[in-house]
Design an enzyme around this catalytic site. Structure first.
Site, PDB file in Angstrom:
ATOM      1  N   GLY A   1      -3.301   9.477  -4.468  1.00 38.61           N
ATOM      2  CA  GLY A   1      -4.498   8.593  -4.618  1.00 38.61           C
ATOM      3  C   GLY A   1      -5.867   9.432  -4.566  1.00 38.61           C
ATOM      4  O   GLY A   1      -5.638  10.610  -4.384  1.00 38.61           O
TER       5      GLY A   1
ATOM      6  N   ASP B   1       4.250   8.902  -3.130  1.00 40.23           N
ATOM      7  CA  ASP B   1       3.420   8.188  -3.885  1.00 40.23           C
ATOM      8  C   ASP B   1       4.285   7.311  -4.853  1.00 40.23           C
ATOM      9  O   ASP B   1       5.156   8.158  -5.593  1.00 40.23           O
ATOM     10  CB  ASP B   1       2.211   8.835  -4.488  1.00 40.23           C
ATOM     11  CG  ASP B   1       1.011   8.041  -4.910  1.00 40.23           C
ATOM     12  OD1 ASP B   1       0.099   8.390  -4.194  1.00 40.23           O
ATOM     13  OD2 ASP B   1       1.142   7.105  -5.498  1.00 40.23           O
TER      14      ASP B   1
ATOM     15  N   GLY C   1      -2.308   5.373  -7.771  1.00 42.51           N
ATOM     16  CA  GLY C   1      -2.473   6.983  -7.926  1.00 42.51           C
ATOM     17  C   GLY C   1      -1.996   7.508  -8.941  1.00 42.51           C
ATOM     18  O   GLY C   1      -1.322   6.733  -9.977  1.00 42.51           O
TER      19      GLY C   1
ATOM     20  N   THR D   1       3.093  -4.660   0.666  1.00 40.89           N
ATOM     21  CA  THR D   1       2.931  -3.094   0.605  1.00 40.89           C
ATOM     22  C   THR D   1       2.064  -2.830   1.951  1.00 40.89           C
ATOM     23  O   THR D   1       2.703  -2.013   2.730  1.00 40.89           O
ATOM     24  CB  THR D   1       2.422  -2.768  -0.594  1.00 40.89           C
ATOM     25  OG1 THR D   1       2.901  -3.140  -1.783  1.00 40.89           O
ATOM     26  CG2 THR D   1       2.025  -1.147  -0.614  1.00 40.89           C
TER      27      THR D   1
ATOM     28  N   ALA E   1      -4.456   4.729   8.131  1.00 38.37           N
ATOM     29  CA  ALA E   1      -5.575   4.344   7.515  1.00 38.37           C
ATOM     30  C   ALA E   1      -5.939   3.041   7.365  1.00 38.37           C
ATOM     31  O   ALA E   1      -5.043   2.199   6.956  1.00 38.37           O
ATOM     32  CB  ALA E   1      -5.875   5.075   6.032  1.00 38.37           C
TER      33      ALA E   1
ATOM     34  N   TYR F   1      -6.224  -8.553   2.644  1.00 38.74           N
ATOM     35  CA  TYR F   1      -6.277  -7.073   2.972  1.00 38.74           C
ATOM     36  C   TYR F   1      -6.633  -6.885   4.247  1.00 38.74           C
ATOM     37  O   TYR F   1      -6.226  -6.028   5.204  1.00 38.74           O
ATOM     38  CB  TYR F   1      -7.145  -6.715   1.793  1.00 38.74           C
ATOM     39  CG  TYR F   1      -7.344  -5.175   1.862  1.00 38.74           C
ATOM     40  CD1 TYR F   1      -6.260  -4.239   1.515  1.00 38.74           C
ATOM     41  CD2 TYR F   1      -8.621  -4.610   2.330  1.00 38.74           C
ATOM     42  CE1 TYR F   1      -6.352  -2.988   1.897  1.00 38.74           C
ATOM     43  CE2 TYR F   1      -8.807  -3.059   2.299  1.00 38.74           C
ATOM     44  CZ  TYR F   1      -7.673  -2.399   2.211  1.00 38.74           C
ATOM     45  OH  TYR F   1      -7.651  -1.094   2.236  1.00 38.74           O
TER      46      TYR F   1
ATOM     47  N   LYS G   1      -4.315  -5.115   7.128  1.00 37.60           N
ATOM     48  CA  LYS G   1      -4.852  -3.949   7.886  1.00 37.60           C
ATOM     49  C   LYS G   1      -5.051  -3.890   9.504  1.00 37.60           C
ATOM     50  O   LYS G   1      -4.709  -3.191  10.160  1.00 37.60           O
ATOM     51  CB  LYS G   1      -6.334  -3.451   7.143  1.00 37.60           C
ATOM     52  CG  LYS G   1      -5.959  -2.885   5.749  1.00 37.60           C
ATOM     53  CD  LYS G   1      -5.211  -1.370   6.129  1.00 37.60           C
ATOM     54  CE  LYS G   1      -4.905  -0.790   4.606  1.00 37.60           C
ATOM     55  NZ  LYS G   1      -4.342   0.584   4.731  1.00 37.60           N
TER      56      LYS G   1
END
Ligand code: UDP
Length: 321
Positions: A10, A31, A36, A95, A117, A149, A153
Site C-alpha cells: 500500500g 498484501d 495496494g 477486514t 496502525a 472505520y 480502529k
C-alpha cells in the site's frame, strides 16, 4: 532483523518497506492487493531480502506463513479511504476487525513486538485544535457507515492494548493523521492526490461541503521513521501515539494552492456532501494533532511543509515528458 509488514504494497506500507530494507532489514510483505499494488514496490522488487506474499490478514494460514523468523510486525493492512468504507461497509468492517485480531494473535504466538496502525478518525467530531492521545472520542451513530472505520480502529486499539496487558506482547499503537506523499491514489477519496490529478488534467477541482473544514497533512517520509523508532523503543510499548503535522489549512485554500502549484486553469466547484458521499454523511470540521508525546518519546518532528508535500505529489502524478 526481519519485519513483517501487512499492507506492505500500500501507500504507507511501500514506503516503510523501502525504509526497512534501507536499514538492512529483511522484509516480508503480506498484501491482498485490494487497494495496494505491486507497482508500489517497483523500486525494491529485485531486492533478495524482500519476500512478497499475496494474501489476506483475515486468513490465519496466510499470516502464519509469513511469521517464520520475524522479529517485528507492522500491521498496516486495512480497508482505507472514505469511498472504500462507504462502498463496502461490511467487508471493510470485517477486514479492519478480524484482520487485526488475526495478526495480533500471530504476534502473540510468536512473541514478536507489533505496531498497529490506527487513525485520527477515532477522535471523530472532536474539533479541539491540538488533539492529544487522552482526548475524548465524539462519534456519530454506529448505523452510519462513515463511523464504522473509526469504530473498528478504536476496537483494534483496545485489542492491541489488551494483548499487551494480558499477554505481555510489546505493542505500539499509532494514530495516523492525514498522511500524504508519492504513490497515494485519489481513487479511494484522499483529497490531495485527487486535487492534484484534477488540476493536472484541467478537470474541476471538487471541494466537498463549504470547504471550510480544516485538515493537517503530513509527508509519509516524516511518518515512516517514527513507526520504526517507536516499535524499537521498549519504553514506547503499551501506549498510543499521534503522528501528524500540525500545519492547518482549509480544504478551499488547499484547492487554491494546488491549482497555483500546478499552473492549472481548473476551476473550483463546491459539491454538497450528499452528492459526494450520499445521505447522512458527517464530516470532521477540524482535525489537528498534538504530537508532543511522540516528540518526547522518539524525537518525532515533521520536516516537510505542505508545499513540499504538494510538490512531491505533483511530481509523482505528472506524466513524464
Ligand atoms: N474532500 C474534498 N474533495 C475531494 C475529496 C475530499 O473536498 O475530492 C474533503 C473531504 O470531504 C474532507 C477532506 O477533503 O473534508 C479530507 O478528505 P480525505 O478523504 O482526504 O481525508 P479525511 O480527513 O476525510 O479522512
Amino acid at each position: 532483523m526481519r519485519s513483517l509488514i501487512t499492507g506492505g504494497a500500500g501507500f504507507i506500507g511501500s514506503h516503510l518497506t523501502e525504509h526497512l530494507l534501507g536499514l538492512g532489514h529483511e522484509v516480508v510483505v503480506l498484501d491482498d492487493l485490494s487497494t495496494g499494488s505491486e507497482h508500489n514496490l517497483a523500486t525494491v522488487r529485485d531486492d533478495p531480502r524482500l519476500r512478497f506474499v499475496r494474501g489476506s490478514v483475515c486468513d490465519p494460514d496466510a499470516v502464519e506463513r509469513c511469521m517464520d523468523g520475524v522479529t517485528a510486525v507492522y500491521h498496516l493492512a486495512a480497508a482505507v479511504g472514505v469511498f472504500t468504507i462507504l462502498d463496502k461497509p461490511l467487508e471493510s468492517l470485517r477486514t479492519n476487525l478480524a484482520g487485526t485480531e488475526t495478526v495480533l494473535e500471530a504476534a502473540r504466538r510468536h512473541d514478536v513486538p507489533i505496531l498497529v496502525a490506527s487513525t485520527s478518525e477515532v477522535y471523530g467530531k472532536n474539533t479541539t485544535a491540538g488533539l492529544s492521545e487522552e482526548d475524548d472520542r465524539i462519534v456519530g451513530s454506529p448505523l452510519k457507515s462513515r463511523w464504522s472505520y473509526a469504530e473498528a480502529k478504536a476496537l483494534d486499539e483496545t485489542l492491541a492494548y489488551l494483548y499487551h496487558v494480558e499477554h505481555g506482547i510489546p505493542t505500539v499503537i499509532v494514530r495516523l493523521f492525514n498522511t500524504v506523499g508519492p504513490r497515494q491514489t485519489g481513487r479511494y477519496g484522499m483529497v490531495i492526490p485527487r486535487f492534484v490529478q484534477q488540476a493536472l488534467t484541467g478537470a474541476p477541482v471538487t471541494v466537498f461541503g463549504d470547504g471550510q473544514q480544516v485538515r493537517c497533512f503530513c509527508h509519509v517520509l516524516d511518518v515512516v521513521p517514527a513507526l520504526v523508532a517507536l516499535l524499537a523503543d521498549e519504553t514506547a510499548h503499551g501506549a498510543v501515539y499521534n503522528l501528524g503535522n500540525a500545519e492547518q489549512i482549509t480544504i478551499s485554500a488547499l484547492a487554491g494552492k494546488i491549482i497555483e502549484a500546478t499552473g492549472s486553469h481548473s476551476e473550483i466547484v463546491k459539491i454538497p456532501y450528499t452528492e459526494a458521499y450520499g445521505d447522512g454523511y458527517e464530516d470532521m470540521q477540524r482535525r489537528v494533532p498534538d504530537c508532543t508525546k511522540a516528540r518526547d518519546r522518539v524525537g518525532f518532528r515533521p520536516h516537510h511543509t505542505l508545499e513540499d508535500i504538494i510538490r512531491a505529489v505533483i511530481k509523482d502524478r505528472r506524466p513524464a515528458t
